[in-house]
Write a protein that holds these residues in place. Structure first.
Motif, short mmCIF file in Angstrom:
data_model
loop_
_atom_site.label_atom_id
_atom_site.label_comp_id
_atom_site.label_asym_id
_atom_site.label_seq_id
_atom_site.Cartn_x
_atom_site.Cartn_y
_atom_site.Cartn_z
N THR A 404 0.83 -1.23 -0.09
CA THR A 404 -0.15 0.10 0.31
C THR A 404 0.92 1.44 0.09
O THR A 404 0.51 2.35 -0.46
N ASP A 405 2.02 1.29 0.44
CA ASP A 405 2.92 2.50 0.76
C ASP A 405 3.84 2.51 -0.64
O ASP A 405 4.74 3.38 -0.59
N GLN A 406 3.92 1.71 -1.58
CA GLN A 406 4.82 1.58 -2.47
C GLN A 406 4.83 2.37 -3.82
O GLN A 406 5.49 2.48 -4.63
N CYS A 407 3.46 2.95 -4.10
CA CYS A 407 2.88 3.65 -5.20
C CYS A 407 3.43 2.83 -6.41
O CYS A 407 3.87 3.46 -7.32
N LEU A 408 2.97 1.58 -6.38
CA LEU A 408 3.15 0.73 -7.64
C LEU A 408 1.81 1.16 -8.78
O LEU A 408 0.96 1.62 -8.32
N PRO A 409 2.28 0.58 -9.87
CA PRO A 409 1.23 1.06 -10.86
C PRO A 409 -0.17 0.72 -10.67
O PRO A 409 -0.46 -0.60 -10.05
N ASP A 410 -1.06 1.58 -10.81
CA ASP A 410 -2.66 1.27 -10.44
C ASP A 410 -2.97 1.05 -9.16
O ASP A 410 -3.96 0.32 -8.78
N SER A 411 -2.18 1.40 -8.28
CA SER A 411 -2.15 1.25 -6.67
C SER A 411 -2.91 2.30 -6.06
O SER A 411 -3.46 2.40 -4.82
N LEU A 412 -3.03 3.59 -6.66
CA LEU A 412 -3.50 5.06 -5.79
C LEU A 412 -4.84 5.28 -6.29
O LEU A 412 -5.22 5.47 -7.43
N ALA A 413 -5.81 5.86 -5.35
CA ALA A 413 -6.90 6.25 -5.68
C ALA A 413 -6.96 7.68 -6.01
O ALA A 413 -6.45 8.68 -5.15
N PRO A 414 -7.32 8.05 -7.20
CA PRO A 414 -7.28 9.54 -7.65
C PRO A 414 -7.89 10.49 -6.87
O PRO A 414 -7.61 11.74 -6.48
N GLU A 415 -9.25 10.31 -6.22
CA GLU A 415 -10.03 10.75 -5.39
C GLU A 415 -9.14 11.26 -4.02
O GLU A 415 -9.66 12.47 -3.65
N LYS A 416 -8.09 10.63 -3.59
CA LYS A 416 -7.63 10.96 -2.40
C LYS A 416 -6.30 11.53 -2.91
O LYS A 416 -5.59 12.30 -1.98
N VAL A 417 -5.53 11.25 -3.89
CA VAL A 417 -4.41 11.78 -4.35
C VAL A 417 -4.37 13.25 -5.13
O VAL A 417 -3.41 13.97 -5.06
N ARG A 418 -5.47 13.44 -5.87
CA ARG A 418 -5.39 14.66 -6.70
C ARG A 418 -5.09 15.86 -6.06
O ARG A 418 -5.76 16.20 -4.89
N GLY A 419 -4.08 16.57 -6.70
CA GLY A 419 -3.83 18.01 -5.99
C GLY A 419 -2.62 17.97 -5.01
O GLY A 419 -2.60 19.02 -4.26
N GLU A 437 3.08 6.86 -11.41
CA GLU A 437 1.50 6.34 -10.72
C GLU A 437 1.16 7.72 -9.85
O GLU A 437 -0.05 7.84 -10.27
N VAL A 438 1.96 8.51 -9.39
CA VAL A 438 1.35 9.58 -8.43
C VAL A 438 0.98 10.42 -9.66
O VAL A 438 -0.29 11.13 -9.25
N LYS A 439 1.59 10.67 -10.61
CA LYS A 439 1.09 11.68 -11.56
C LYS A 439 -0.15 11.23 -12.23
O LYS A 439 -1.50 11.95 -12.59
N ARG A 440 -0.38 9.89 -12.76
CA ARG A 440 -1.69 9.49 -12.91
C ARG A 440 -2.83 9.45 -12.32
O ARG A 440 -4.04 9.75 -12.66
N ALA A 441 -2.48 9.54 -10.97
CA ALA A 441 -3.61 9.79 -10.03
C ALA A 441 -3.97 10.97 -9.74
O ALA A 441 -4.85 11.35 -8.79
N GLY A 442 -3.12 12.03 -10.34
CA GLY A 442 -3.62 13.27 -10.02
C GLY A 442 -2.73 14.11 -9.01
O GLY A 442 -3.01 15.18 -8.69
N GLY A 443 -1.64 13.49 -8.53
CA GLY A 443 -0.65 13.97 -7.58
C GLY A 443 0.09 14.84 -8.24
O GLY A 443 0.30 15.13 -9.49
N VAL A 444 0.71 16.14 -7.62
CA VAL A 444 1.27 17.00 -8.14
C VAL A 444 2.79 16.94 -7.67
O VAL A 444 3.71 18.00 -8.12
N GLY A 445 3.24 16.19 -6.95
CA GLY A 445 4.61 15.75 -6.62
C GLY A 445 4.95 14.83 -5.50
O GLY A 445 3.77 14.33 -5.15
#
Length: 777
Positions: A404-419, A437-445
């Motif tokens: 869960t803490d590894q940021c592996l492909p398709d592991s992050l929920a966009p609604e929790k990560v975005r921005g 993966e962070v970028k795919r889910a909408g994270g900014v860094g």
């Protein structure tokens, strides 16, 4: 005293053909290894002997010729061909055949501004080296390693890697002299590579694809160039670190590490040997490359490639090729692998290869993570305060708990990560793809966080998002803050800066593969350590800095880390020594580099690992290489090709050399004249033989023995004083290692663990130091 005999592995590792396999008529690729050439046959005559050998198991001469993939006709005697298992079994029964090896896709890992200055070689002192070489050499310069070696201008060096980007400024031939007459190679043309891409710097280039295409079919031109051109970047980077010209104002990732980038032997002539296949290589291709390199006139070969596990010499093309290189006095330097900190993972371990581990420099790229509670964690820029979340708190529900803490492909929920800025733990998956993966889910860094095992092991590398890497202690601070903030954590990433001398260095990289040597237990590996973290060098403009298809950037210089980057540093030093001492053997050059290495950092303390713990010879070998000392080692531990054949006799391989018969009682493996000592399963006392040759400037010399034994041991030499009357004189001695109290020492060493010490020979100027590793039986 009885020492348990290492069971010979060679014969058991030769091809076994089960009954079912013999009935299999499918064609496969096999390497038929016939040892070495001793008679003066022409390449055409050797080719005919290979055809004849194949004809003995094929239905016709035409079929035999059609089945041949490679004929190794220079130093290595053998060939690669398409055979059925039954045909391979018949060839394996022939007296002249050393081994028959089935080829298969084998995973091989492609295991600078500050690094040379940090290593004591001031390449940046004068930019125009070619011009400076025309000037009269001053007395001060005469003692300088680079000037004494002519910056490597008399040397031809080879790189076996992913090819080269010839347009890189590092490979300019401006001001260079004519190509040496000793060069016998070619400039092989191909896709986007023509004869004009070779010059007085890149004097030759070849590529090897037959094994790859026999197995996979024709190469897709969009995947790699069907030529010596580099699509990956790794080969260009290692070649520039090895022998690149000096380039001012080089930097990467927006200006980091700006300075004069240079290879260690900037005027050496470069020959490029490209293996095709990325991390999947074929032994027959690499063996062909080494056979050509030896015949072409290359004097030092740098190979930043290693198998994904240690291999026996008869199944390892790099080992076979390097053995034949040693016969021709060619120095072969290889990376030790990136599978640390797990013990027993070091690869490229034969005694005729110089094996290199990776260390960190004193240069850091430090920024600041400012947490919402005002706390700063020093280590792309995000000056605005943004929400901060742990990957474990943003994982999708079906992700396994241990991921869960590894940021592996398709592991992050966009609604929790975005921005948000996401904290991703290192471990499974690549560092680059965590950012994807962070970028795919909408994270900014994202913050790349270390585990306890990785400690301070951090990298500057390109990512697809603003990123910072933090140490384990910093990771704990961030995690504590996120938990205390209860869903309201914030952070901002400040602009990083380049800082020199930020901590004691060198210190060993966590990824650097470690001993003990599981294939050659009496040979301590790696041999030395060199800078291998955050190395800046030229890059292929066809490869984005992250090597990811999602990354559309193109760069001329890039940072890379690994034992791959450490290897060409040591290869460059070997080339400089070869220029200064052209009559020295490859073993003497290896000895000079090893016995002058340092186990101290720039603060005068023992070298540590990334967690601050004392490092051992299984991590750094003899120590951190020291170019300024290696040219005058005082004494060297020399060895010949015949010595290596005798070693293989003891190992279990009886016919490695043509017309070489193993004696009835070959010398034990531990008596090979190596500059370090490794003793597995000591049962009381062991006496080993060594000899040293005087190469100091003063023929009259007296050397005194001293030792710091492993705990519970005594180490003595006989004689303990060596008297030399001339340069080139060789003296023998015995080294006795003994447990002071056998029962007590066995209990202390319980579980087969190793303990370490050293011994040295000293005169008024030189310290010839060798590490010792001992485990109890």
């Amino acid at each position: 005293m009885n020492i348990p005999t290492i069971i010979p592995l060679f014969l058991s590792l030769l091809l076994l053909f089960p009954p079912l396999a013999i009935c299999d008529e499918r064609q496969r690729t096999y390497i038929v290894y016939l040892g070495s050439h001793t008679q003066q046959y022409t390449p055409d005559q050797i080719l005919e002997t290979h055809h004849s050998c194949l004809t003995s198991v094929k239905d016709s001469e035409e079929e035999a010729r059609a089945s041949l993939i490679y004929s190794y006709r220079h130093s290595i005697n053998g060939f690669a061909a398409s055979l059925t298992p039954q045909q391979a079994s018949k060839l394996n029964e022939l007296e002249e055949v050393v081994a028959v090896i089935e080829s298969r896709p084998r995973k091989y890992s492609t295991h600078t501004t500050r690094s040379w200055e940090f290593s004591g070689l001031n390449l940046a002192a004068g930019y125009d080296v070619a011009e400076s070489m025309k000037k009269e050499t001053t007395m001060a310069e005469a003692g300088d390693l680079l000037h004494r070696a002519g910056y490597g201008k008399s040397l031809i060096v080879g790189i076996l890697d992913s090819g080269v980007w010839p347009e890189a400024e590092s490979f300019s031939d401006e001001g260079m002299e004519a190509v040496p007459k000793s060069w016998k190679g070619i400039c092989q043309t191909g896709q986007e590579f023509n004869s004009s891409h070779c010059n007085k710097k890149i004097i030759g280039a070849r590529y090897y694809i037959k094994g790859f295409e026999t197995y996979y079919g024709r190469l897709d031109a969009t995947e790699d160039y069907r030529s010596p051109r580099d699509k990956d970047g790794h080969g260009t980077h290692t070649a520039a670190t090895f022998a690149g010209r000096q380039v001012r104002n080089a930097s990467a990732l927006g200006g980091f590490a700006r300075g004069t980038a240079s290879g260690g032997a900037p005027l050496a002539r470069l020959a490029v040997y490209k293996k095709i296949g990325g991390n999947t290589c074929f032994d027959e291709d690499m063996l062909a490359a080494m056979d050509d390199a030896i015949a072409d006139g290359v004097q030092v070969i740098s190979i930043s490639i290693g198998a994904d596990e240690p291999l026996s010499p008869v199944n390892d093309s790099l080992s076979i090729g390097a053995l034949h290189a040693a016969r021709k006095n060619v120095v072969v330097v290889c990376s030790g692998g990136n599978d640390g900190p797990t013990p027993g993972t070091v690869v490229n371990t034969p005694p005729w290869i110089l094996t290199v581990g990776a260390s960190n420099m004193d240069r850091g790229f430090l920024g600041t993570v400012v947490l919402g509670n005002g706390q700063t964690v020093t280590h792309h820029k995000l000056p605005k305060r943004l929400p901060l979340i742990s990957a474990a708190d943003a994982a999708l529900p079906w992700v396994p708990d241990n991921e869960t803490d590894q940021c592996l492909p398709d592991s992050l929920a966009p609604e929790k990560v975005r921005g948000k800025i996401v904290v991703c733990l290192r471990g499974s998956g690549t560092r680059f793809l965590k950012g994807v993966e962070v970028k795919r889910a909408g994270g900014v860094g994202f913050i790349l966080a270390n585990t306890a095992a990785l400690g301070d092991d951090v990298f500057l590398e390109p990512h697809v998002l603003p990123t910072t890497a933090v140490t384990y202690d910093e990771t704990r601070e961030i995690v504590r803050y996120i938990r205390s903030a209860k869903g309201n954590a914030t952070a901002r990433l400040r602009e990083p800066r380049t800082v020199l001398g930020y901590k004691a260095a060198p210190f060993m990289a966590a990824f650097s593969s470690q001993g003990p040597n599981v294939i050659h237990p009496y040979i301590l590996k790696p041999d030395v350590a060199a800078p291998g973290v955050n190395i800046l060098a030229a890059w292929s403009e066809a490869s984005p800095p992250t090597k990811l298809s999602e990354d559309r950037r193109s760069v001329k210089y890039n940072f890379d880390s690994g034992t791959s980057m450490a290897c060409p540093h040591v290869a460059a030093l070997a080339a400089l020594l070869k220029a200064i001492h052209p009559t020295w053997s490859s073993a003497a050059i290896r000895s000079a580099i090893m016995t002058t290495a340092s186990t101290r950092n720039n603060k005068g303390k023992t070298i540590t690992d990334e967690r601050g713990h004392t490092a051992t010879p299984f991590q750094f070998g003899s120590g951190q290489f020291r170019p300024s000392k290696a040219a005058d080692p005082g004494l060297v531990y020399d060895a010949s090709y015949t010595d290596y054949l005798l070693y293989l006799c003891s190992y279990g391989l009886k016919n490695a050399g043509e017309r070489f018969n193993c004696p009835r009682f070959p010398p034990p493996m531990y008596d090979l004249n190596y500059p370090s000592v490794s003793v597995p399963k000591l049962n009381g006392t062991l006496t080993i033989k060594r000899s040293v040759t005087n190469v100091g400037g003063d023929g009259n010399a007296v050397y005194f023995f001293s030792a710091k034994p492993p705990l519970g041991m005594t180490v003595t030499a006989r004689p303990s004083v060596l008297f030399f009357s001339r340069v080139g004189e060789r003296k023998e001695f015995t080294l006795t290692i003994e447990a002071r109290d056998l029962k007590e020492t066995k209990e202390y060493y319980g579980g087969g663990g190793y303990r370490f010490g050293w011994y040295s020979w000293r005169d008024n100027y030189h310290v010839v130091r060798s590490p010792i590793a001992v485990s109890m039986g």
